[in-house]
Design a protein around this motif. Structure first.
Motif, PDB file in Angstrom:
ATOM      1  N   ASN A 143      32.312 -20.958 -21.639  1.00  0.00           N
ATOM      2  CA  ASN A 143      32.572 -22.315 -22.116  1.00  0.00           C
ATOM      3  C   ASN A 143      32.764 -23.395 -21.058  1.00  0.00           C
ATOM      4  O   ASN A 143      32.033 -24.476 -21.201  1.00  0.00           O
ATOM      5  N   GLU A 144      33.284 -23.145 -19.902  1.00  0.00           N
ATOM      6  CA  GLU A 144      33.401 -23.957 -18.860  1.00  0.00           C
ATOM      7  C   GLU A 144      32.053 -24.316 -18.234  1.00  0.00           C
ATOM      8  O   GLU A 144      31.593 -25.709 -17.982  1.00  0.00           O
ATOM      9  N   ALA A 145      31.168 -23.283 -18.199  1.00  0.00           N
ATOM     10  CA  ALA A 145      29.834 -23.564 -17.739  1.00  0.00           C
ATOM     11  C   ALA A 145      29.063 -24.402 -18.824  1.00  0.00           C
ATOM     12  O   ALA A 145      28.326 -25.370 -18.060  1.00  0.00           O
ATOM     13  N   ILE A 146      29.060 -24.220 -20.176  1.00  0.00           N
ATOM     14  CA  ILE A 146      28.425 -24.779 -20.956  1.00  0.00           C
ATOM     15  C   ILE A 146      28.907 -26.227 -20.965  1.00  0.00           C
ATOM     16  O   ILE A 146      28.090 -27.161 -20.866  1.00  0.00           O
ATOM     17  N   HIS A 147      30.213 -26.622 -20.943  1.00  0.00           N
ATOM     18  CA  HIS A 147      30.564 -28.123 -20.734  1.00  0.00           C
ATOM     19  C   HIS A 147      30.195 -28.451 -19.591  1.00  0.00           C
ATOM     20  O   HIS A 147      29.651 -29.943 -19.682  1.00  0.00           O
ATOM     21  N   LEU A 148      30.125 -28.206 -18.518  1.00  0.00           N
ATOM     22  CA  LEU A 148      29.624 -28.923 -17.072  1.00  0.00           C
ATOM     23  C   LEU A 148      28.096 -28.816 -17.468  1.00  0.00           C
ATOM     24  O   LEU A 148      27.618 -30.035 -16.861  1.00  0.00           O
ATOM     25  N   PHE A 191      26.296 -29.093 -20.144  1.00  0.00           N
ATOM     26  CA  PHE A 191      25.834 -30.185 -20.810  1.00  0.00           C
ATOM     27  C   PHE A 191      26.038 -31.669 -20.506  1.00  0.00           C
ATOM     28  O   PHE A 191      25.733 -32.598 -20.947  1.00  0.00           O
ATOM     29  N   ASN A 192      26.984 -31.677 -19.378  1.00  0.00           N
ATOM     30  CA  ASN A 192      27.568 -33.099 -18.884  1.00  0.00           C
ATOM     31  C   ASN A 192      26.506 -33.440 -17.760  1.00  0.00           C
ATOM     32  O   ASN A 192      27.090 -34.351 -16.837  1.00  0.00           O
ATOM     33  N   GLY A 193      25.526 -32.616 -17.295  1.00  0.00           N
ATOM     34  CA  GLY A 193      24.554 -33.077 -16.298  1.00  0.00           C
ATOM     35  C   GLY A 193      25.180 -32.225 -14.920  1.00  0.00           C
ATOM     36  O   GLY A 193      24.420 -32.694 -13.889  1.00  0.00           O
ATOM     37  N   PHE A 194      26.285 -31.523 -15.021  1.00  0.00           N
ATOM     38  CA  PHE A 194      26.717 -30.689 -13.576  1.00  0.00           C
ATOM     39  C   PHE A 194      25.844 -29.256 -13.736  1.00  0.00           C
ATOM     40  O   PHE A 194      26.661 -28.369 -13.721  1.00  0.00           O
ATOM     41  N   HIS A 195      24.768 -29.118 -13.719  1.00  0.00           N
ATOM     42  CA  HIS A 195      23.851 -28.120 -13.673  1.00  0.00           C
ATOM     43  C   HIS A 195      24.513 -27.160 -12.528  1.00  0.00           C
ATOM     44  O   HIS A 195      24.695 -25.749 -12.844  1.00  0.00           O
ATOM     45  N   HIS A 196      24.310 -27.653 -11.369  1.00  0.00           N
ATOM     46  CA  HIS A 196      24.785 -26.516 -10.303  1.00  0.00           C
ATOM     47  C   HIS A 196      26.146 -26.355 -10.273  1.00  0.00           C
ATOM     48  O   HIS A 196      26.360 -25.069  -9.888  1.00  0.00           O
ATOM     49  N   GLN A 197      26.876 -27.051 -10.564  1.00  0.00           N
ATOM     50  CA  GLN A 197      28.328 -26.861 -10.909  1.00  0.00           C
ATOM     51  C   GLN A 197      28.446 -25.534 -11.793  1.00  0.00           C
ATOM     52  O   GLN A 197      29.513 -24.741 -11.874  1.00  0.00           O
ATOM     53  N   ALA A 198      27.684 -25.813 -12.881  1.00  0.00           N
ATOM     54  CA  ALA A 198      27.985 -24.789 -14.038  1.00  0.00           C
ATOM     55  C   ALA A 198      27.668 -23.558 -13.608  1.00  0.00           C
ATOM     56  O   ALA A 198      28.072 -22.544 -13.786  1.00  0.00           O
ATOM     57  N   LEU A 199      26.511 -23.193 -12.630  1.00  0.00           N
ATOM     58  CA  LEU A 199      26.196 -22.237 -12.140  1.00  0.00           C
ATOM     59  C   LEU A 199      27.012 -21.336 -11.317  1.00  0.00           C
ATOM     60  O   LEU A 199      27.152 -20.353 -11.267  1.00  0.00           O
ATOM     61  N   GLU A 200      27.988 -22.370 -10.664  1.00  0.00           N
ATOM     62  CA  GLU A 200      28.738 -21.687  -9.462  1.00  0.00           C
ATOM     63  C   GLU A 200      29.893 -21.542 -10.137  1.00  0.00           C
ATOM     64  O   GLU A 200      30.598 -20.234  -9.872  1.00  0.00           O
ATOM     65  N   VAL A 201      30.188 -22.151 -11.479  1.00  0.00           N
ATOM     66  CA  VAL A 201      31.543 -21.768 -11.990  1.00  0.00           C
ATOM     67  C   VAL A 201      31.408 -20.153 -12.991  1.00  0.00           C
ATOM     68  O   VAL A 201      32.336 -19.528 -13.056  1.00  0.00           O
TER      69      VAL A 201
END
Length: 140
Positions: free
Chosen positions: A43-48, A50-60
């Motif tokens: 869910n944290e990755a989805i949140h990041l 969808f808010n445009g933080f694609h690289h951070q989503a993959l890191e999380v």
């Protein structure tokens, strides 16, 4: 109706089983989903994402847990669809298996996708919805 059970499971895995009267199975599926989602930080990755933080989503995202999720998710939706009243067609499993396979492949290659979580979700949802439409109960 089995279509309603499947859509409940799409929204929250396990709820479709509860709708079908399989409460214990539904609770078990909800617990598995909760722990996989929590440990995988899905869910944290989805949140990041969808808010445009694609690289951070993959890191999380914890990929070892994320790899389990597509197959489990698709199975839970198929289970609620198949065991709904009236019983589903076993042939519907083919499109659900394809959905799980595509979800796994998309998860593996998520680093190369522009919006990873959305793409992974759609690779699973589209074949499942097609299966639900194709194999729905025809009313006369």
């Amino acid at each position: 109706m089995r279509e309603i059970a499947a859509f409940f499971s799409i929204l929250m895995p396990g709820v479709g089983q509860m709708y079908n009267g399989q409460v214990v199975k539904g609770v078990v599926f909800m617990l598995i989903e909760h722990f996989d989602n929590s440990f995988g930080k899905i869910n944290e990755a989805i949140h990041l994402d969808f808010n445009g933080f694609h690289h951070q989503a993959l890191e999380v995202l914890q990929h070892d847990f994320a790899m389990f999720y597509p197959g489990f998710y698709v199975y839970v939706v198929w289970d609620s669809y198949y065991h709904g009243k009236p019983h589903g067609n076993k042939k519907s499993a083919i499109l659900f298996v394809i959905a799980g396979f595509l979800g796994e492949i998309a998860t593996i290659f998520s680093r190369y996708l522009p919006i990873p979580t959305l793409t992974i979700g759609l690779t699973m949802l589209i074949p499942m919805i097609i299966a639900i439409i194709i194999y729905r109960e025809k009313t006369k």
